[in-house]
Structure formats: structure tokens, C-alpha cells
Design a protein around this motif. Structure first.
Motif, mmCIF file in Angstrom:
data_model
loop_
_atom_site.group_PDB
_atom_site.id
_atom_site.type_symbol
_atom_site.label_atom_id
_atom_site.label_comp_id
_atom_site.label_asym_id
_atom_site.label_seq_id
_atom_site.Cartn_x
_atom_site.Cartn_y
_atom_site.Cartn_z
ATOM 1 N N MET A 44 0.692 -1.376 0.080
ATOM 2 C CA MET A 44 -0.058 -0.665 -0.147
ATOM 3 C C MET A 44 1.369 1.131 -0.360
ATOM 4 O O MET A 44 0.193 2.235 -0.503
ATOM 5 C CB MET A 44 -0.793 0.271 0.939
ATOM 6 N N GLU A 45 1.902 1.428 0.860
ATOM 7 C CA GLU A 45 3.071 2.312 0.816
ATOM 8 C C GLU A 45 3.472 2.909 -0.473
ATOM 9 O O GLU A 45 3.632 4.354 -0.861
ATOM 10 C CB GLU A 45 4.093 2.198 1.745
ATOM 11 N N ASP A 46 3.646 1.544 -1.498
ATOM 12 C CA ASP A 46 4.490 1.912 -2.814
ATOM 13 C C ASP A 46 3.315 2.751 -3.284
ATOM 14 O O ASP A 46 3.297 3.506 -4.481
ATOM 15 C CB ASP A 46 4.785 0.590 -3.646
ATOM 16 N N LEU A 47 1.626 2.226 -3.287
ATOM 17 C CA LEU A 47 0.832 2.687 -4.552
ATOM 18 C C LEU A 47 0.750 4.500 -3.733
ATOM 19 O O LEU A 47 0.424 5.039 -4.332
ATOM 20 C CB LEU A 47 -0.569 2.806 -3.947
ATOM 21 N N GLN A 48 0.293 5.088 -2.368
ATOM 22 C CA GLN A 48 0.253 6.001 -1.984
ATOM 23 C C GLN A 48 1.477 7.117 -2.159
ATOM 24 O O GLN A 48 1.455 8.207 -2.360
ATOM 25 C CB GLN A 48 -0.300 5.891 -0.182
ATOM 26 N N ALA A 49 2.472 6.197 -2.306
ATOM 27 C CA ALA A 49 3.741 6.971 -3.280
ATOM 28 C C ALA A 49 3.607 7.790 -4.150
ATOM 29 O O ALA A 49 4.085 8.913 -4.514
ATOM 30 C CB ALA A 49 5.346 6.736 -2.273
ATOM 31 N N MET A 50 3.186 7.056 -4.291
ATOM 32 C CA MET A 50 3.699 7.207 -6.408
ATOM 33 C C MET A 50 2.213 7.877 -6.527
ATOM 34 O O MET A 50 2.304 8.338 -7.373
ATOM 35 C CB MET A 50 4.233 6.324 -6.849
ATOM 36 N N ALA A 51 1.002 8.137 -5.907
ATOM 37 C CA ALA A 51 -0.377 8.605 -6.226
ATOM 38 C C ALA A 51 0.145 10.292 -6.507
ATOM 39 O O ALA A 51 -0.433 10.781 -7.554
ATOM 40 C CB ALA A 51 -1.203 8.719 -5.653
ATOM 41 N N TYR A 52 0.454 10.729 -5.941
ATOM 42 C CA TYR A 52 1.651 12.127 -6.099
ATOM 43 C C TYR A 52 2.278 12.219 -7.007
ATOM 44 O O TYR A 52 1.229 13.329 -8.181
ATOM 45 C CB TYR A 52 1.841 12.553 -4.977
ATOM 46 N N PRO A 53 3.014 11.480 -7.870
ATOM 47 C CA PRO A 53 3.669 12.379 -9.183
ATOM 48 C C PRO A 53 2.766 11.751 -10.161
ATOM 49 O O PRO A 53 3.066 12.273 -10.950
ATOM 50 C CB PRO A 53 5.299 11.831 -9.115
ATOM 51 N N VAL A 54 1.923 11.095 -10.241
ATOM 52 C CA VAL A 54 0.831 10.126 -10.839
ATOM 53 C C VAL A 54 -0.669 10.948 -11.003
ATOM 54 O O VAL A 54 -0.735 11.202 -11.804
ATOM 55 C CB VAL A 54 0.288 8.560 -10.842
ATOM 56 N N LEU A 55 -0.959 11.400 -9.700
ATOM 57 C CA LEU A 55 -1.775 12.230 -10.368
ATOM 58 C C LEU A 55 -1.895 13.976 -10.194
ATOM 59 O O LEU A 55 -2.931 14.070 -10.736
ATOM 60 C CB LEU A 55 -2.708 12.705 -9.606
ATOM 61 N N ARG A 56 -0.766 14.301 -9.943
ATOM 62 C CA ARG A 56 -0.370 16.202 -10.444
ATOM 63 C C ARG A 56 -0.583 16.282 -11.674
ATOM 64 O O ARG A 56 -1.698 17.646 -11.714
ATOM 65 C CB ARG A 56 0.789 15.287 -9.624
ATOM 66 N N HIS A 57 -0.643 15.676 -12.525
ATOM 67 C CA HIS A 57 -1.274 16.461 -14.062
ATOM 68 C C HIS A 57 -2.209 15.796 -15.095
ATOM 69 O O HIS A 57 -2.264 15.934 -15.638
ATOM 70 C CB HIS A 57 -0.147 16.376 -14.725
ATOM 71 N N ARG A 58 -2.726 15.206 -13.718
ATOM 72 C CA ARG A 58 -3.884 14.608 -14.532
ATOM 73 C C ARG A 58 -4.974 14.644 -13.629
ATOM 74 O O ARG A 58 -6.343 14.025 -14.729
ATOM 75 C CB ARG A 58 -3.933 12.871 -14.551
ATOM 76 N N VAL A 59 -4.950 15.212 -12.758
ATOM 77 C CA VAL A 59 -6.307 16.044 -11.984
ATOM 78 C C VAL A 59 -6.297 17.208 -12.227
ATOM 79 O O VAL A 59 -5.608 17.711 -12.006
ATOM 80 C CB VAL A 59 -5.875 15.619 -10.711
ATOM 81 N N LEU A 60 -7.684 18.380 -12.560
ATOM 82 C CA LEU A 60 -7.482 19.483 -13.389
ATOM 83 C C LEU A 60 -8.117 20.308 -12.097
ATOM 84 O O LEU A 60 -9.624 19.472 -11.838
ATOM 85 C CB LEU A 60 -8.037 19.549 -14.828
ATOM 86 N N MET A 61 -7.927 21.173 -11.682
ATOM 87 C CA MET A 61 -8.173 21.615 -10.733
ATOM 88 C C MET A 61 -9.394 22.720 -11.475
ATOM 89 O O MET A 61 -9.528 23.801 -12.833
ATOM 90 C CB MET A 61 -7.731 22.594 -9.749
ATOM 91 N N ASN A 62 -10.672 22.931 -10.535
ATOM 92 C CA ASN A 62 -11.669 24.382 -10.887
ATOM 93 C C ASN A 62 -11.571 25.495 -10.561
ATOM 94 O O ASN A 62 -10.347 26.001 -10.342
ATOM 95 C CB ASN A 62 -13.029 23.801 -10.885
ATOM 96 N N PHE A 63 -12.016 26.859 -11.169
ATOM 97 C CA PHE A 63 -12.111 28.058 -10.915
ATOM 98 C C PHE A 63 -11.135 28.235 -9.797
ATOM 99 O O PHE A 63 -11.065 29.097 -8.935
ATOM 100 C CB PHE A 63 -12.592 28.893 -11.663
ATOM 101 N N LYS A 64 -12.516 27.858 -8.682
ATOM 102 C CA LYS A 64 -12.859 28.203 -6.985
ATOM 103 C C LYS A 64 -12.180 27.527 -6.637
ATOM 104 O O LYS A 64 -10.889 27.617 -5.594
ATOM 105 C CB LYS A 64 -14.175 27.169 -6.684
#
Length: 332
Positions: free
Chosen positions: A286-306
Motif C-alpha cells: 500500500m505504501e508504494d501506491l500512496q507514495a506514487m499517487a502524487y506524481p502520477v495524479l499531479r498532472h491528471r487531476v484538473l482543478m476548477n476556478f474555485k
């Protein structure tokens, strides 16, 4: 070639040697170096972002010196054309027959490691020339397809503070990068060491410790690392929770405009496998998945104006989702 137990141990040992060679030159930045090596082991590409002077280019160049691979640097500028990186046809003459013919002259993209320096300074037409290479490991010119040498690894850099005269990478191209790595300032102790070690006359020699065939074996070995069905389900739940249209997580609905696609789940599992192998394990935790979630999702989750107005960033969404998904499940 089938890997024996001794070969596997040798390959894993070379990962540590590779990191050690890079650390001869680069002070600190342990996590950044690990993430770059994880991307290499997973067979993907990296986007490095940091303010000027944080050794982004030096880090990539040092890594290339520790790898027995061909290396080319492309300095992206507003006047750079696709043919400048892919290559172009030149007219040649056969002296024996007198006949003229076009010959494809390969560009700097035809190397094992390519540093795309300040990739956001070139227009979209040239940026898009990287897309086929990054995804298909080949380029097409004048109707002819040319395969790229394997392993093929693009490390692109960009500067987050100068936006004048830049062309932000489109989401489709960002998704081609396996990891989006942010480089921060060094600690006080690290900065003191940097100042001492870089202002003298001592030269550091970086030795190549691993070659192309071994890297390809390492990439194959990474894919053979095991992951339990429960952890695969966890990845699916985590990725699906980033999508505001289908999630029931309130803060995602409030802050996120677009969530991650299935490629994010593939990237998370693959990089978690690489991280497990990097740590000397043959199974994902689990620690591998949680550590890599940040650089994997950083550019794939697009934030809204709020979210932008309230200074809420993708890493904060990832951190909250890890907590929420962990609470909704029994310990794995």
C-alpha cells in the motif's frame, strides 16, 4: 533472455549503484532521484518542474552519464520547428550512378535519453511532435515510419514562474508523461554543501553502471512484480474517486474540474511495481501506491476556478482522497 535469480539480484544491485553515481553530483533531492529512476524502470517519461537554479538539467545530464546510453539535449525555443527535433530529408547524389535521392537525416530525438529543456517555451506544433515518439516509440516523416532506439526516455523540464512567452502543455500531452515531478528548494544543510562542493576545483567523475540491455531487462522485471487483487481494486477506487461526475466525495465535486482517466491507474500500478523493486521487494505494498499517487495524479487531476482562487492544488486532493479511501476500506 530468461532472468536467473543471480541476474535479478545483480540488476537490483545496479539500481543502488545508479543512484549512488547520481548522488556524487546531486546533493539531496533523494525523492526526486528515486522518482526519475522509477520512471526509467517503468519505461515512462518524466516532466520536471522547478524554479531556475535547482539543477534540473544537471540532474538529467548526470543520470545520462551514469547510464551507458546515448544522450541528446534539445533546448526548446519559440522558433524551434518539428523537423529540428525529428529530423529532415536531405537531397543526396549517388556518385556511381549520378542519381539523386532523398535521405532521412535523423534529429536529436533519436537517442536513448532525450532532455527536452524548457519544453513549454516552444509552440504547440513543435510540442506535438513529441507525442507520437512518447506514446508509440516511433516517428513518422513524409509517410515513412522510423522506430526509435529502446530504451527511450524523455525528461522534459519547465519553469513554473516565467509565463510570458511560454506555451502551457496541453492536457493530452501532459498525460503522456508517466510522472510529473516537482523540485523544491534544498534544506539549509544541503544548500551549504552545494555551495562548498560546487565552487572549488575538484572534479567529480560519474561512471556508467548499467547499459541498454540491462535496462530493458529491468523494465521487464518491473512488470513481473506482483500486486494483489485488493490493491488493484484500491487503485481503481482511488482513480474513480477523482472524477467529479461520478464520485460521492464532496471536496472533489467542489474543487475538481476533470478527474484522472484509466491511464492514471495503469501508471500508478506500474510505478508502484517499480518502487517496490527499487526498495528490494517483489510485491507491491500500500505504501508504494500512496507514495506514487502524487506524481502520477499531479498532472491528471484538473482543478476548477474555485480551487485556483482558494490555492487548492492536486496534491491536496490526492492527500485527502488517500485518507478517504483508506477510511472506507478495511486494512489491506
Amino acid at each position: 533472455m530468461e532472468l536467473t535469480e543471480n541476474n535479478v539480484k545483480t540488476l537490483i544491485g545496479k539500481i543502488s549503484l545508479l543512484k549512488g553515481e547520481i548522488q556524487k553530483v546531486i546533493v539531496g533531492q533523494d525523492t526526486i532521484i528515486e522518482e526519475m529512476l522509477i520512471a526509467l524502470m517503468a519505461g515512462g517519461h518524466c516532466l520536471l518542474e522547478g524554479v531556475p537554479g535547482l539543477a534540473k538539467t544537471l540532474m538529467v545530464r548526470t543520470m545520462s552519464q551514469a547510464l551507458d546510453l546515448s544522450f541528446r539535449r534539445i533546448q526548446f525555443t519559440p522558433d524551434l520547428m518539428p523537423s529540428d527535433i525529428i529530423g529532415t530529408e536531405i537531397l543526396e547524389e549517388d556518385h556511381a550512378t549520378g542519381k539523386r535521392f532523398f535521405k532521412f537525416n535523423k534529429g536529436p530525438l533519436f537517442a536513448n535519453i532525450v532532455l527536452a529543456d524548457e519544453v513549454n517555451r516552444t509552440p504547440p506544433k513543435t510540442q506535438s511532435a513529441l507525442l507520437e515518439a512518447m506514446q508509440e516509440f516511433e516517428v513518422t516523416y513524409a509517410g515513412q515510419t522510423y522506430p526509435l532506439d529502446r530504451p527511450f526516455f524523455i525528461l522534459a523540464t519547465q519553469n513554473p514562474i516565467e509565463q510570458a512567452g511560454t506555451y502551457p502543455l496541453p492536457e493530452a500531452q501532459l498525460d503522456r508523461f508517466l510522472l510529473y515531478i516537482k523540485i523544491g528548494y534544498p534544506t539549509a544543510a544541503e544548500e551549504t554543501q552545494i555551495l562548498s562542493s560546487t565552487t572549488g576545483s575538484k572534479k567529480v567523475v560519474v561512471n556508467p553502471v548499467i547499459g541498454a540491455e540491462e535496462i530493458k531487462q529491468l523494465q521487464q522485471l518491473t512488470r513481473e512484480v506482483t500486486i494483489s487483487d485488493d490493491l488493484v481494486t484500491y487503485v481503481s477506487d482511488l482513480i474513480r474517486a477523482t472524477r467529479p461526475d461520478t464520485t460521492n466525495v464532496a471536496f472533489v465535486k467542489e474543487w475538481v474540474r476533470w478527474g484522472a482517466g484509466p491511464r492514471a491507474g495503469q501508471a500508478l500500478i506500474l510505478t508502484a511495481k517499480a518502487r517496490a523493486l527499487f526498495k528490494g521487494r517483489y510485491a507491491v505494498l500500500m505504501e508504494d501506491l500512496q507514495a506514487m499517487a502524487y506524481p502520477v495524479l499531479r498532472h491528471r487531476v484538473l482543478m476548477n476556478f474555485k480551487a485556483e482562487a482558494e490555492n487548492v492544488f492536486p496534491d491536496q486532493v490526492t492527500a485527502e482522497l488517500i485518507k478517504v479511501i483508506a477510511r472506507s476500506k478495511t486494512a489491506i
